[in-house]
Design a protein around this motif. Sequence first.
Motif, short mmCIF file in Angstrom:
data_model
loop_
_atom_site.label_atom_id
_atom_site.label_comp_id
_atom_site.label_asym_id
_atom_site.label_seq_id
_atom_site.Cartn_x
_atom_site.Cartn_y
_atom_site.Cartn_z
N PHE A 241 39.64 46.51 39.00
CA PHE A 241 40.12 45.15 39.26
C PHE A 241 40.10 44.30 37.99
O PHE A 241 40.88 43.34 37.87
CB PHE A 241 39.27 44.49 40.35
CG PHE A 241 39.71 43.09 40.69
CD1 PHE A 241 40.80 42.88 41.52
CD2 PHE A 241 39.05 41.99 40.18
CE1 PHE A 241 41.22 41.59 41.84
CE2 PHE A 241 39.46 40.70 40.48
CZ PHE A 241 40.55 40.50 41.31
N ARG A 242 39.25 44.67 37.03
CA ARG A 242 39.18 43.92 35.77
C ARG A 242 40.54 43.87 35.08
O ARG A 242 40.83 42.95 34.30
CB ARG A 242 38.18 44.58 34.81
CG ARG A 242 36.79 44.76 35.33
CD ARG A 242 36.02 45.70 34.40
NE ARG A 242 34.76 46.12 34.99
CZ ARG A 242 33.61 45.48 34.83
NH1 ARG A 242 33.58 44.37 34.12
NH2 ARG A 242 32.51 45.92 35.40
N ASN A 243 41.37 44.87 35.31
CA ASN A 243 42.66 44.97 34.62
C ASN A 243 43.79 44.24 35.34
O ASN A 243 44.92 44.22 34.84
CB ASN A 243 43.03 46.44 34.47
CG ASN A 243 42.00 47.21 33.66
OD1 ASN A 243 41.52 46.73 32.64
ND2 ASN A 243 41.64 48.41 34.13
N ALA A 244 43.50 43.68 36.51
CA ALA A 244 44.54 42.98 37.28
C ALA A 244 44.62 41.52 36.85
O ALA A 244 43.61 40.91 36.48
CB ALA A 244 44.23 43.07 38.77
N THR A 245 45.80 40.96 36.91
CA THR A 245 46.01 39.55 36.56
C THR A 245 46.33 38.75 37.81
O THR A 245 47.25 39.09 38.56
CB THR A 245 47.18 39.40 35.57
OG1 THR A 245 46.86 40.09 34.36
CG2 THR A 245 47.43 37.92 35.25
N LYS A 246 45.56 37.71 38.04
CA LYS A 246 45.78 36.85 39.20
C LYS A 246 46.88 35.84 38.91
O LYS A 246 46.94 35.26 37.83
CB LYS A 246 44.50 36.07 39.55
CG LYS A 246 43.31 36.91 39.94
CD LYS A 246 42.10 36.02 40.17
CE LYS A 246 40.85 36.82 40.48
NZ LYS A 246 39.66 35.94 40.65
N TRP A 247 47.73 35.62 39.90
CA TRP A 247 48.68 34.51 39.90
C TRP A 247 48.18 33.55 40.98
O TRP A 247 48.00 33.96 42.14
CB TRP A 247 50.08 35.00 40.24
CG TRP A 247 50.72 35.86 39.19
CD1 TRP A 247 50.25 37.03 38.69
CD2 TRP A 247 51.95 35.60 38.50
NE1 TRP A 247 51.11 37.54 37.74
CE2 TRP A 247 52.16 36.68 37.62
CE3 TRP A 247 52.91 34.58 38.58
CZ2 TRP A 247 53.29 36.75 36.80
CZ3 TRP A 247 54.03 34.66 37.76
CH2 TRP A 247 54.21 35.73 36.88
N VAL A 248 47.95 32.30 40.62
CA VAL A 248 47.26 31.40 41.55
C VAL A 248 48.02 30.09 41.74
O VAL A 248 48.77 29.64 40.87
CB VAL A 248 45.82 31.09 41.06
CG1 VAL A 248 45.00 32.37 40.94
CG2 VAL A 248 45.85 30.36 39.72
N CYS A 249 47.78 29.47 42.90
CA CYS A 249 48.31 28.13 43.16
C CYS A 249 47.54 27.54 44.33
O CYS A 249 46.82 28.24 45.05
CB CYS A 249 49.80 28.17 43.50
SG CYS A 249 50.19 28.94 45.09
#
Length: 327
Positions: A219-227
Amino acid sequence: MTLSFKEELLTASSVPTLIPVYDAPTNTEFFDIQAQRQPAVLRGIPIGACAEKWTAAYLAQQVGRDKPVSVHESSSNRLRFLDKNFVYRVMPFGAFIDAALTSSEGDAQNKFYYYRALADDARNVPSDFRRDFPKLALDFVLPDFLEPETVFSCVLRCGSANLGLWLHYDVLDNVLIQIRGRKRAVLFDPEDFDHLYMQGDKSPIFDAENVDLERFPKFRNATKWVCTLEEGDMLFIPAFWMHYMVAEEFSIAVNVFWHNLPKELYDSKDTYGNKELLPYFRASQGLDRALKQLENLPREYRRFYARMLKAKLDKYLTDSASESPKS
């Protein structure tokens, strides 16, 4: 230097990407957004009188306080689908609204409630609150950029404050229209599929904001897109984008799904909109047949040829990575 778990969590992945916000996009502008295959928050799009009328009390009155509905009930405020930490409970809609309004981590019952409207004949008919709750339909305007004949389902969703729904993806493009209450959203690009430990369309990572990194180190390698969605906002969620939602307050929302590809690519018997596209099923069956051809070979031979097949898939992924989103 050894990091504490909290510090490790903060450095677990790259800096979150803020989902872009578009004010009153025209239909043409939305089609451009859709073609880029990335999420977007859409503001200032008319949704009808529901923006003002739809309170909890009004919803209970229009649906009918005595109407029996099936809801998710859980003692946890983070619902998990794969290991089912909730039960389906049939209760009057008015009782559900009352319970969802008063539920919190500090109440006596410590229960949280979530309602996802289903058609009366859910096995054969997709959900459409406009058909099932005609009084509510009078208050709702479908976004103008959607062609009515492409709409697959129009789902009414309500739930307790501070309630999060498991990480998953949909095979249909959709917009989540937040009508009442604020909601946080965390999304992940389909390219992060391998980092999220997906099991079909759902992930055992049920809380994308608080992840057990010892159990899920990739999961460390995943990028969150947030809003954060305010009342009246729409969140465009392209197909296959994994997403996780947390209602900060009692929430009322409408989720509209549509066919953005030719209908013959979808399973005609799918009423929930979560079955994979038919070309995938055919490809998967072909792969199963290919692997079966290797069964009579010794173990080291099977593994060698399996690696050759994997190399073909890896090359396919590498070659397709340079294609434009429209391809």
